[in-house]
Motif scaffolding. Sequence first.
Motif, PDB file in Angstrom:
ATOM      1  N   TYR A  63       0.872  -1.179   0.000  1.00  0.00           N
ATOM      2  CA  TYR A  63       0.000   0.000   0.000  1.00  0.00           C
ATOM      3  C   TYR A  63       0.912   1.233   0.000  1.00  0.00           C
ATOM      4  O   TYR A  63       1.263   1.755   1.056  1.00  0.00           O
ATOM      5  CB  TYR A  63      -0.920   0.016   1.227  1.00  0.00           C
ATOM      6  N   LEU A  66       0.420   4.509   2.258  1.00  0.00           N
ATOM      7  CA  LEU A  66       0.192   4.383   3.690  1.00  0.00           C
ATOM      8  C   LEU A  66       1.517   4.309   4.450  1.00  0.00           C
ATOM      9  O   LEU A  66       2.478   3.705   3.991  1.00  0.00           O
ATOM     10  CB  LEU A  66      -0.630   3.122   4.000  1.00  0.00           C
ATOM     11  N   GLN A  70      -0.550   3.319   9.443  1.00  0.00           N
ATOM     12  CA  GLN A  70      -1.767   3.135   8.656  1.00  0.00           C
ATOM     13  C   GLN A  70      -1.814   1.743   8.039  1.00  0.00           C
ATOM     14  O   GLN A  70      -2.875   1.115   7.984  1.00  0.00           O
ATOM     15  CB  GLN A  70      -1.821   4.195   7.552  1.00  0.00           C
ATOM     16  N   LEU A  71      -0.648   1.256   7.589  1.00  0.00           N
ATOM     17  CA  LEU A  71      -0.579  -0.071   6.981  1.00  0.00           C
ATOM     18  C   LEU A  71      -0.947  -1.160   7.981  1.00  0.00           C
ATOM     19  O   LEU A  71      -1.659  -2.116   7.651  1.00  0.00           O
ATOM     20  CB  LEU A  71       0.833  -0.311   6.436  1.00  0.00           C
ATOM     21  N   GLU A  74      -4.631  -1.216   8.383  1.00  0.00           N
ATOM     22  CA  GLU A  74      -5.286  -1.637   7.144  1.00  0.00           C
ATOM     23  C   GLU A  74      -5.208  -3.146   6.941  1.00  0.00           C
ATOM     24  O   GLU A  74      -6.201  -3.788   6.584  1.00  0.00           O
ATOM     25  CB  GLU A  74      -4.643  -0.921   5.954  1.00  0.00           C
ATOM     26  N   ARG A  78      -8.425  -3.333  13.037  1.00  0.00           N
ATOM     27  CA  ARG A  78      -8.294  -2.322  14.091  1.00  0.00           C
ATOM     28  C   ARG A  78      -7.706  -2.868  15.396  1.00  0.00           C
ATOM     29  O   ARG A  78      -6.785  -2.260  15.949  1.00  0.00           O
ATOM     30  CB  ARG A  78      -9.669  -1.697  14.357  1.00  0.00           C
ATOM     31  N   GLY A 352      -0.341  -8.028   4.113  1.00  0.00           N
ATOM     32  CA  GLY A 352      -0.813  -7.150   3.054  1.00  0.00           C
ATOM     33  C   GLY A 352      -0.973  -7.877   1.727  1.00  0.00           C
ATOM     34  O   GLY A 352      -1.982  -7.701   1.015  1.00  0.00           O
TER      35      GLY A 352
END
Length: 364
Positions: A63, A66, A70-71, A74, A78, A352
């Motif tokens: 990503y 990010l 943030q990654l 994501e 959460r 990811g």
Amino acid sequence: MKEHISGWQFFLITVNYSLGTAFFIRPASIIATTKQDGWMIPLLAGAFTLAAVWIWMGMSKVYPNLSIVQLAVEVAGRPVGGLIALLYIWYFIQTSSWVTRNLGDFMKTILMPNTPITVFHIMFLGIACYAAIKGIETIARTSEILTPLVIFVMVTIYLCAMKEWDWSKLEPMFQTSFAKLVKDSGPVIGFPYLETVSIMMLAPHVKSRLRTSLLLGMTLATLLLSGIVLVTVGVLGAPRSGHLLYPLYTIVKELQIAEFIENLESTIVIGWTVWIFLKLCIAYYCAVIGICQLFKLKNRAGAAIPLIFLIAGIAITLNDNVIGNIVWDKRYIFQYSCFYGMVLPLLLWMLGKFKKRRRKGPAA
């Protein structure tokens, strides 16, 4: 409005973050363990770090827009991702505390022994807080102006010190076994190399040449660190260098050019202060922006100002016992930095890629 920095600016940030404190603190510990062969340690550590950089690049490609914080949210969700993000924020805060303490120790030991160390901490943290509020573009431009000047001054001074060079102080060379070199390179891999994972918080802001800038920055930092260890041994000798807290300061303090230019230590103090201040600003900014991204805060000042007191408090409680620091460095710094510099980035990279494949699966 999203902030942007150029590849050149990111290259300078990489050099600053890698060398900010290590340039002055690392040579003594390297020489103490490996003597005349100490100059090979940064080269080995730098080569190992290429594997970490490959992981960092893979993580950032998943990503590209990010940051690490943030990654994490994501790809891991959460609850788990938020915990990983908190761990990284803590790492940035802890790094800022280490840098602040190193700066305070240097100022108190060398320049103003009667001044309370907290005064130095608050003074520099206040400026770093202001820089973090202004943003990464301001920090990058400051780095762009100051870094070439600092490197030029330092290289010039140490080239002048070469008149005291004695090849016999480097003998015998190549007496250390490869196994011992690998073992002794562990602490150097942990600090400063793997610590540089923090600047991946800035990856989304780099407009172009992210990979090239990072690799070239790490390469230059490696060559400069290896070179200064070699110069230190050649000028002061391994036995003396290994017992000094700041051997580079001693070199400059004893340096005399043309028999009338002396007392150049003020120059090295200014250069070192600028270098470590830039590293502090970057680490502080990473902590602030990480908090803002995780908790969705729009006002940077609300996160930046309280950090002054938190980081100052942590810095004052850090171990001021030299033996304790040496033990921590030898036993734990590699494992601790590997967790943040390799384990977590590899985990985020794999998560990811897995998540992206799952999204593409039904469409196929």
